[in-house]
Design an enzyme around this catalytic site. Sequence first.
Site, short mmCIF file in Angstrom:
data_model
loop_
_atom_site.label_atom_id
_atom_site.label_comp_id
_atom_site.label_asym_id
_atom_site.label_seq_id
_atom_site.Cartn_x
_atom_site.Cartn_y
_atom_site.Cartn_z
N TYR A 1 -8.54 -16.38 -0.23
CA TYR A 1 -6.98 -16.31 0.41
C TYR A 1 -7.23 -17.08 1.70
O TYR A 1 -7.92 -17.28 2.62
CB TYR A 1 -7.06 -14.68 0.91
N ARG B 1 -5.03 -9.53 -7.41
CA ARG B 1 -4.37 -8.36 -7.24
C ARG B 1 -2.78 -9.05 -7.28
O ARG B 1 -2.80 -10.16 -6.69
CB ARG B 1 -4.40 -7.82 -5.65
N ARG C 1 -4.39 -2.06 20.90
CA ARG C 1 -4.01 -2.45 22.17
C ARG C 1 -3.66 -1.60 23.02
O ARG C 1 -2.80 -0.45 22.71
CB ARG C 1 -3.06 -3.46 22.02
N GLU D 1 8.22 -4.53 -1.79
CA GLU D 1 7.13 -5.16 -2.43
C GLU D 1 6.11 -4.10 -3.27
O GLU D 1 5.75 -2.84 -2.42
CB GLU D 1 6.58 -5.79 -1.26
N ASP E 1 -4.50 -18.34 4.75
CA ASP E 1 -3.22 -18.27 5.39
C ASP E 1 -2.60 -19.69 5.40
O ASP E 1 -3.45 -20.84 5.12
CB ASP E 1 -3.29 -17.91 7.02
N ARG F 1 -11.70 -4.97 11.60
CA ARG F 1 -11.43 -4.29 12.71
C ARG F 1 -10.22 -3.72 12.42
O ARG F 1 -9.10 -4.01 11.48
CB ARG F 1 -11.29 -5.58 13.69
N ARG G 1 6.15 -2.21 1.41
CA ARG G 1 7.09 -2.58 2.35
C ARG G 1 8.29 -2.97 1.85
O ARG G 1 8.54 -3.42 0.72
CB ARG G 1 6.24 -3.60 3.18
#
Length: 368
Positions: free
Chosen positions: A345, A246, A173, A297, A347, A169, A277
């Site tokens: 991965y 990666r 907004r 980065e 969080d 997705r 970034r």
Amino acid sequence: MYDYLIVGSGLSGAVFAHEAIKKGKRCLVLEKRNHIGGNVYCEDVEDIRVHRYGAHIFHTDNESVWRYVTELVPFNHFVNSPVANYRGKLYNLPFNMNTFYQMWGLTSPIEAKARLETETAGYTGKPKNLEEQALSLVGRDLYETLVKGYTEKQWGRPCVELPAFIIKRLPVRFTFDNNYFSNRFQGIPAEGYTALVKKLLKGADIRLNTDFLDDKEEYSALADKIVYTGTIDSYFGYKHGWLEYRSLRFETETLDEENHQGVAVMNYTAAEIPYTRIIEHKHFENGRQAKTVVTREYPEAWQPGLEPYYPVNDEKNNTLYIQYKEDAAKEKNVLFLGRLARYAYYDMDQAIVSVLETAEKELRMGEY
Ligand SMILES: Cc1cc2nc3c(=O)[nH]c(=O)nc-3n(C[C@H](O)[C@H](O)[C@H](O)COP(=O)(O)OP(=O)(O)OC[C@H]3O[C@@H](n4cnc5c(N)ncnc54)[C@H](O)[C@@H]3O)c2cc1C
């Protein structure tokens, strides 16, 4: 003799240690780096807490995890509102009314909705790659300005060669809301993540600069059971082959300026800028120091010896991981925990939940 030998002092190892110590268990933590904390480690530079292994923002919908961490250390009210820089022009993220105003000069949600419908109208059918997927979600202007270059740098491949599922997705907004995450809880430990990990490890013996794999047998003999949070393929001597990742390279610089970019995270979305970034660490904590520290980065292809950051969960690597997972199931005295041992991965909140679930079962079993 220890009850648990915990390999790795990242969030996963530290949460397990905390739970075990609460139950009166003796824990020895081995850490191959020269500091605790794994990838959430923060180091002080010019009195600014620098996220050494990439920007870390705690965000979760899980109230009990939020309570768990905030009872240990206070958190601030940081809200991640990254800004995208495309060839010098700035756009708010995630895509919201501010972005639509900056991109198309639109001021009303009705106009913005209609514009997005027109932008995506031509892209129907099952997307064959990430480019088609992104075009069908947000259309060409947003894709080319804010998605394409950034994603290609991240993955080191053109979007037409990347699978569509990478972008499930692209949140859109129709309000003027720049909060990147839509979770109920968000913040950064007021004293930095290292303080949180220190609290979790209280009561454990810790040996830094110690690689478990240098002498697996000798270290294993120090405890009844092992909790292993390193890479699963290294535990088994890479016998089925290397799992791919990666990697990232961080270039950190102290600047003699009070405020460099006015925001913690600025994404560089054009392909010709080699980094993805720039992080300005003081803004995670509303810092008022005279100087500032910034980190560029750079995504990198991973090779043995580089830090494994993001698992490449494609078919080839997932199949390989299953072979290691089957081996792991046969190691009766070892628990494989955390993002590296599970080749996933996670969080931070997911890492904590996963360890708490395992610790609950493991430590309950030990009571009988
Ligand atoms: C760039 C980046 C940004 C991220 N940003 C966010 C974010 O904003 N929000 C969020 O919720 N999550 C974020 N994450 C995810 C977060 O970093 C992880 O959830 C968390 O670090 C998981 O902790 P861990 O203990 O499983 O792994 P790690 O932090 O990797 O800890 C593993 C530890 O084990 C040690 N170790 C490994 N092998 C051995 C060995 N053989 N002997 C001794 N020690 C060993 C390692 O040195 C390391 O210290 C980010 C991840 C990355 C890569």
